[in-house]
Scaffold this active site. Sequence first.
Site, PDB file in Angstrom:
ATOM      1  CE  LYS A  64     -11.860  -0.616  -0.252  1.00  0.00           C
ATOM      2  NZ  LYS A  64     -12.011   0.229  -1.451  1.00  0.00           N
ATOM      3  CB  SER A 102      -0.885   0.015   1.235  1.00  0.00           C
ATOM      4  OG  SER A 102      -1.525   1.262   1.330  1.00  0.00           O
ATOM      5  CG  ASN A 132     -12.640   4.287   1.753  1.00  0.00           C
ATOM      6  OD1 ASN A 132     -13.489   4.909   2.391  1.00  0.00           O
ATOM      7  ND2 ASN A 132     -11.786   4.896   0.960  1.00  0.00           N
ATOM      8  CE1 TYR A 167      -2.028   2.398  -6.486  1.00  0.00           C
ATOM      9  CE2 TYR A 167      -4.401   2.645  -6.710  1.00  0.00           C
ATOM     10  CZ  TYR A 167      -3.313   2.148  -6.035  1.00  0.00           C
ATOM     11  OH  TYR A 167      -3.502   1.377  -4.917  1.00  0.00           O
ATOM     12  CG  ASN A 177     -18.831  -5.911 -15.958  1.00  0.00           C
ATOM     13  OD1 ASN A 177     -17.654  -5.590 -15.884  1.00  0.00           O
ATOM     14  ND2 ASN A 177     -19.360  -6.869 -15.238  1.00  0.00           N
ATOM     15  NE  ARG A 178     -14.727 -10.792 -17.463  1.00  0.00           N
ATOM     16  CZ  ARG A 178     -13.672 -11.201 -16.770  1.00  0.00           C
ATOM     17  NH1 ARG A 178     -12.555 -11.527 -17.398  1.00  0.00           N
ATOM     18  NH2 ARG A 178     -13.714 -11.258 -15.463  1.00  0.00           N
ATOM     19  CB  THR A 234      -7.592  -1.961   1.441  1.00  0.00           C
ATOM     20  OG1 THR A 234      -7.572  -2.178   0.032  1.00  0.00           O
ATOM     21  CG2 THR A 234      -6.504  -2.814   2.096  1.00  0.00           C
ATOM     22  CG  ASP A 269     -12.983   4.252  -2.442  1.00  0.00           C
ATOM     23  OD1 ASP A 269     -11.862   4.749  -2.219  1.00  0.00           O
ATOM     24  OD2 ASP A 269     -13.256   3.069  -2.182  1.00  0.00           O
TER      25      ASP A 269
HETATM   26  P1  ATR Z   1     -12.821  -4.142  -7.788  1.00  0.00           P
HETATM   27  O1  ATR Z   1     -13.281  -4.211  -6.365  1.00  0.00           O
HETATM   28  O2  ATR Z   1     -11.381  -3.724  -7.940  1.00  0.00           O
HETATM   29  O3  ATR Z   1     -13.730  -3.379  -8.666  1.00  0.00           O
HETATM   30  P2  ATR Z   1     -13.949  -6.652  -8.629  1.00  0.00           P
HETATM   31  O4  ATR Z   1     -15.106  -6.374  -7.726  1.00  0.00           O
HETATM   32  O5  ATR Z   1     -13.375  -8.017  -8.651  1.00  0.00           O
HETATM   33  O6  ATR Z   1     -12.748  -5.663  -8.273  1.00  0.00           O
HETATM   34  O7  ATR Z   1     -14.349  -6.200 -10.114  1.00  0.00           O
HETATM   35  C1  ATR Z   1     -13.493  -6.354 -11.143  1.00  0.00           C
HETATM   36  C2  ATR Z   1     -14.117  -5.756 -12.401  1.00  0.00           C
HETATM   37  O8  ATR Z   1     -13.164  -5.858 -13.433  1.00  0.00           O
HETATM   38  C3  ATR Z   1     -15.363  -6.483 -12.875  1.00  0.00           C
HETATM   39  O9  ATR Z   1     -16.220  -5.576 -13.524  1.00  0.00           O
HETATM   40  C4  ATR Z   1     -14.782  -7.496 -13.851  1.00  0.00           C
HETATM   41  O10 ATR Z   1     -15.693  -7.937 -14.831  1.00  0.00           O
HETATM   42  P3  ATR Z   1     -16.669  -9.204 -14.548  1.00  0.00           P
HETATM   43  O11 ATR Z   1     -17.827  -8.681 -13.754  1.00  0.00           O
HETATM   44  O12 ATR Z   1     -17.050  -9.671 -15.911  1.00  0.00           O
HETATM   45  O13 ATR Z   1     -15.833 -10.203 -13.797  1.00  0.00           O
HETATM   46  C5  ATR Z   1     -13.711  -6.644 -14.494  1.00  0.00           C
HETATM   47  N1  ATR Z   1     -12.662  -7.460 -15.099  1.00  0.00           N
HETATM   48  C6  ATR Z   1     -11.701  -8.156 -14.450  1.00  0.00           C
HETATM   49  N2  ATR Z   1     -10.890  -8.766 -15.327  1.00  0.00           N
HETATM   50  C7  ATR Z   1     -11.365  -8.483 -16.572  1.00  0.00           C
HETATM   51  C8  ATR Z   1     -10.946  -8.795 -17.905  1.00  0.00           C
HETATM   52  N3  ATR Z   1      -9.870  -9.550 -18.136  1.00  0.00           N
HETATM   53  N4  ATR Z   1     -11.670  -8.284 -18.944  1.00  0.00           N
HETATM   54  C9  ATR Z   1     -12.741  -7.495 -18.702  1.00  0.00           C
HETATM   55  N5  ATR Z   1     -13.176  -7.145 -17.475  1.00  0.00           N
HETATM   56  C10 ATR Z   1     -12.497  -7.627 -16.416  1.00  0.00           C
END
Ligand code: ATR
Length: 287
Positions: A70, A19, A91, A231, A153-154, A66, A106
């Site tokens: 959280k 961190s 946070n 970052y 989102n994916r 963190t 945040d």
């Molecule tokens: P954080 O708390 O950092 O936001 P998270 O809750 O695990 O971490 O969320 C990660 C995000 O990054 C999600 O939106 C994830 O998409 P999915 O919901 O489809 O899992 C996205 N993400 C992570 N790896 C990815 C990748 N290789 N391609 C596209 N999106 C990705």
Amino acid sequence: MSEAIPTRVGLLGWPVGHSRSPAMHNAAFQALGLNWEYLLLPVAPEYVADAVRGLRAFGFAGANVTVPHKQAVMAGLDEVTVEARAIGAVNTIVNREGWLVGHNTDALGFLRALREAGVEPRGCRAVVLGAGGAARAVVYALLAARAQVTIANRTVGTARRLGNEFGALFGARVLVLPLTMDLARVLVAADLLVNTTSVGMARPGDPRPGADPLPAGLALRAGIAVNDLVYAPLETALLCRARAAGAQTVDGLGMLVHQGAAAFELWTGQKAPVETMRAAAGGGSET
Ligand code: ATR
């Protein structure tokens, strides 16, 4: 004569070793001549409740929280702000004489960083990539600031749940899309693109180093501002692509610094020395 015991704050997480928060906050305490110290508090998941009780027991003035704690810390707090409750994550904890209040800085940190970069969220057409924890704070902040929000989102179902939940909370219509070429029709009219996914973050053994979350053939227009919350590195593939398209770029350091500055202000009641914190956070370790 022995020196007075410093007022303590710390970071609850697992792991916490990389961190930048200790450097950032300790530099700020020093700059303001405060006898405070910021400690790393690595806590395994099974001890979260004990750790929160420990903040009271040891008289900590507060803490940052963190991953992965959280959500879990909330059960041990005396109060959680409306904002932190809605975002679903604390946070920052403030200890008011044994009464622990959970905050989320945040969302505010994100908005302060945007405005510092000259991007006004009010009325802007924003596209948020991702629907995880970081996206919740960003979408909340943007809707609170009266931006029009699209989430891509994916996993489109996750985005839809987030869009429905926050759309209902703010009485807004949140558009939801898969992270595909479908985005093109929204991006041509967007003012702001925010990457909240972890794609582009430097990780040891990363199978796709230097990856960028946007589909390859998708064009960015010059009039858009692109904010990557990643970052480490500061210069991500997405920001390079945005710059090449003539777009304004906002890196992830601003939100890191401003969420910290907001926590600093909650703990100390003093205005945070933002530039000192930025300098301390910008150097140093990888994450
Ligand atoms: P954080 O708390 O950092 O936001 P998270 O809750 O695990 O971490 O969320 C990660 C995000 O990054 C999600 O939106 C994830 O998409 P999915 O919901 O489809 O899992 C996205 N993400 C992570 N790896 C990815 C990748 N290789 N391609 C596209 N999106 C990705």
